[in-house]
Design a protein around this motif. Sequence first.
Motif, mmCIF file in Angstrom:
data_model
loop_
_atom_site.group_PDB
_atom_site.id
_atom_site.type_symbol
_atom_site.label_atom_id
_atom_site.label_comp_id
_atom_site.label_asym_id
_atom_site.label_seq_id
_atom_site.Cartn_x
_atom_site.Cartn_y
_atom_site.Cartn_z
ATOM 1 N N TYR A 1 0.846 -1.200 0.000
ATOM 2 C CA TYR A 1 0.000 0.000 0.000
ATOM 3 C C TYR A 1 0.878 1.246 0.000
ATOM 4 O O TYR A 1 2.018 1.223 0.462
ATOM 5 N N THR B 1 1.439 12.447 1.073
ATOM 6 C CA THR B 1 0.831 13.713 0.673
ATOM 7 C C THR B 1 1.429 14.224 -0.639
ATOM 8 O O THR B 1 1.071 15.298 -1.099
ATOM 9 N N HIS C 1 8.151 4.436 -2.192
ATOM 10 C CA HIS C 1 8.204 4.050 -0.777
ATOM 11 C C HIS C 1 9.380 4.701 -0.054
ATOM 12 O O HIS C 1 9.777 4.248 1.013
ATOM 13 N N ARG D 1 14.228 5.963 4.349
ATOM 14 C CA ARG D 1 13.013 6.246 5.107
ATOM 15 C C ARG D 1 13.141 5.690 6.525
ATOM 16 O O ARG D 1 14.062 4.947 6.811
ATOM 17 N N LYS E 1 9.129 8.984 4.642
ATOM 18 C CA LYS E 1 9.784 8.572 3.396
ATOM 19 C C LYS E 1 10.608 9.761 2.890
ATOM 20 O O LYS E 1 10.373 10.894 3.293
HETATM 21 N N1 LIG Z 1 7.472 12.016 3.141
HETATM 22 C C1 LIG Z 1 6.370 11.390 3.553
HETATM 23 N N2 LIG Z 1 6.482 10.258 4.282
HETATM 24 C C2 LIG Z 1 5.384 9.606 4.707
HETATM 25 C C3 LIG Z 1 4.094 10.085 4.408
HETATM 26 C C4 LIG Z 1 3.993 11.278 3.642
HETATM 27 O O1 LIG Z 1 2.899 11.778 3.350
HETATM 28 N N3 LIG Z 1 5.150 11.885 3.220
HETATM 29 N N4 LIG Z 1 2.993 9.403 4.850
HETATM 30 C C5 LIG Z 1 3.149 8.516 5.998
HETATM 31 C C6 LIG Z 1 2.009 7.647 6.176
HETATM 32 S S1 LIG Z 1 0.556 8.379 6.681
HETATM 33 C C7 LIG Z 1 2.082 6.300 6.024
HETATM 34 S S2 LIG Z 1 0.805 5.311 6.467
HETATM 35 C C8 LIG Z 1 3.307 5.662 5.488
HETATM 36 C C9 LIG Z 1 2.998 4.795 4.296
HETATM 37 O O2 LIG Z 1 4.171 4.243 3.766
HETATM 38 P P1 LIG Z 1 4.102 3.493 2.379
HETATM 39 O O3 LIG Z 1 3.535 4.438 1.375
HETATM 40 O O4 LIG Z 1 5.490 3.054 2.061
HETATM 41 O O5 LIG Z 1 3.186 2.309 2.588
HETATM 42 O O6 LIG Z 1 4.271 6.619 5.088
HETATM 43 C C10 LIG Z 1 4.429 7.712 5.952
HETATM 44 N N5 LIG Z 1 5.532 8.485 5.462
#
Ligand SMILES: Nc1nc2c(c(=O)[nH]1)N[C@H]1C(S)=C(S)[C@@H](COP(=O)(O)O)O[C@H]1N2
Length: 503
Positions: free
Chosen positions: A224, A228, A347, A352, A366
């Motif tokens: 999944y 943003t 991802h 990350r 990430k």
């Molecule tokens: N840079 C960044 N990292 C982020 C996010 C984001 O919006 N921007 N969303 C977070 C959220 S809400 C979740 S649930 C996870 C999802 O990681 P995935 O996309 O690798 O599954 O990343 C997190 N890291």
Amino acid sequence: MIQTSQPTGRLRSALTGIVSAGLGFGVSELASGLLGIPSLIQGVADWVVDSVPPGVKDWAITVFGTNDKLALVVGIVAVGLGLGGLAGVLAGRRFGAAVAIFAGFGAAGALASSSNPATGVTAAWLVAIAAVVAGLAVLNWLTRAKADRAEMATRRDFLKTAAVAGLGIMTAGMGRALYSSARAAAGQREEVAVPQAIASELPAGTSFDVSGLTPVVVPNKDFYRIDTAIAIPRVDLDTWSLTFTGMVDTPYQIGFDELMDLPLVERYVTLSCVSNPVGGDLVGNARWLGVPLRDLLERAGVKPDAEQLVARSVDDFTVGFPVEAAFDGREALVAVGMNGEALPIEHGFPVRLVVSGLYGYVSATKWLTEIELTTWDGFDAYWVPRGWSKEAPVKTQSRIDTPARGSIESGTRFIAGVAWAPHRGIDRVEVQLDNGSWMEAELSEPLSKDAWRQWRLSHDFTTGSHRIRVRATDGTGQTQSENERPPAPNGAEGWHTVVVTAK
Ligand SMILES: Nc1nc2c(c(=O)[nH]1)N[C@H]1C(S)=C(S)[C@@H](COP(=O)(O)O)O[C@H]1N2
Ligand SMILES: [Mo]
């Protein structure tokens, strides 16, 4: 002399339409470059190549040689500009006709290119709409300018037209430059050699072979994705660094190669999104490779009064979680690899965070670039002012993957799914049919305390409607609560329930 002779007038209108269409093409290139997706024009060309009968393809290759794709792109642009010219001529009398031509061409482009998985339906339509709107806005502006003024304005009209044409070429060029920087990031990713710390074969008993059951390790392409980012950040490995700052004794920066030279560990950790509803699929389990966050923090020396660790991405997204999470023995990784590969760009390539037992929005930054030590009052991370809890441990959850709701064959089959309580582990999963007593399901061997476990239970379904419910108990002996709660503000609660009809 007020009346322009008809042919020149029509020619000028056509030219107006052509440059407007050209600007539309430019904007489509720019927008696809910004989104990091293949060019819409290229997308249409690819679709044509995939869709034409083999005979036509062979003919094109013999006529155009290996330049058949380029010829196709030129052809598509020519058709677009031609239609633009027609729209220009019609625009003076009925602007609606021009709108129909632009919108029709844009819709055809979106439909054709959205079949490319690298583009995607939403992005294809966004790009096409941006292009059509820009093209029509300029056409409207140029057409109106011409109608309002008489002959004397010709020179100014010409300048405007030329300016629009120039802008079209410029935006197209910018779009291509952006796209090639996206490709460069993808190229760098392919060159990252990712060591394997543990075997990629799953230990015996950790995975069940039940049709419809989610694999215990989710392949990267199926994992999944939540963030943003409208355009996925493209990080240049050569300039990327991770900075440790704030309440530390010695702030420092570390580059990618230096990070890769540190002792790497590989761990199975289940990552989940706070927005995941009961029974939802915003959760996945992967084998993450990385440097323990603790090692990197010890090098900086965390000041004793630091409470919150804030992790920032290159696009300024932030998370915040308790500093203890890096030191209390749970898996907390500055990760560079996912399932034996460099992190996929979507991802978080190149680096990350993955912290067991905390929802993604408070932990899993990430495209990580900065870690700041602060107090709880010192900072509110991205989702906190938007109404989500400042601290968010993952709640124990279980999900029924199969049977899915709807009709099934009567008779004996497996009921199966996954259950997770990262960091606490899963000790028991129970299944209830209709209003019967809870039955204990068989659990797959744990990959780790941080990873979900599969569960299964064989059941003989009699004909008719049945309600299946599941509940899990974590390693501390806590059974998940029946109480239903929505995802906001700190994670959904409740027992996943599926109703099936056996025929
Ligand atoms: N840079 C960044 N990292 C982020 C996010 C984001 O919006 N921007 N969303 C977070 C959220 S809400 C979740 S649930 C996870 C999802 O990681 P995935 O996309 O690798 O599954 O990343 C997190 N890291
Ligand atoms: Mo999330």
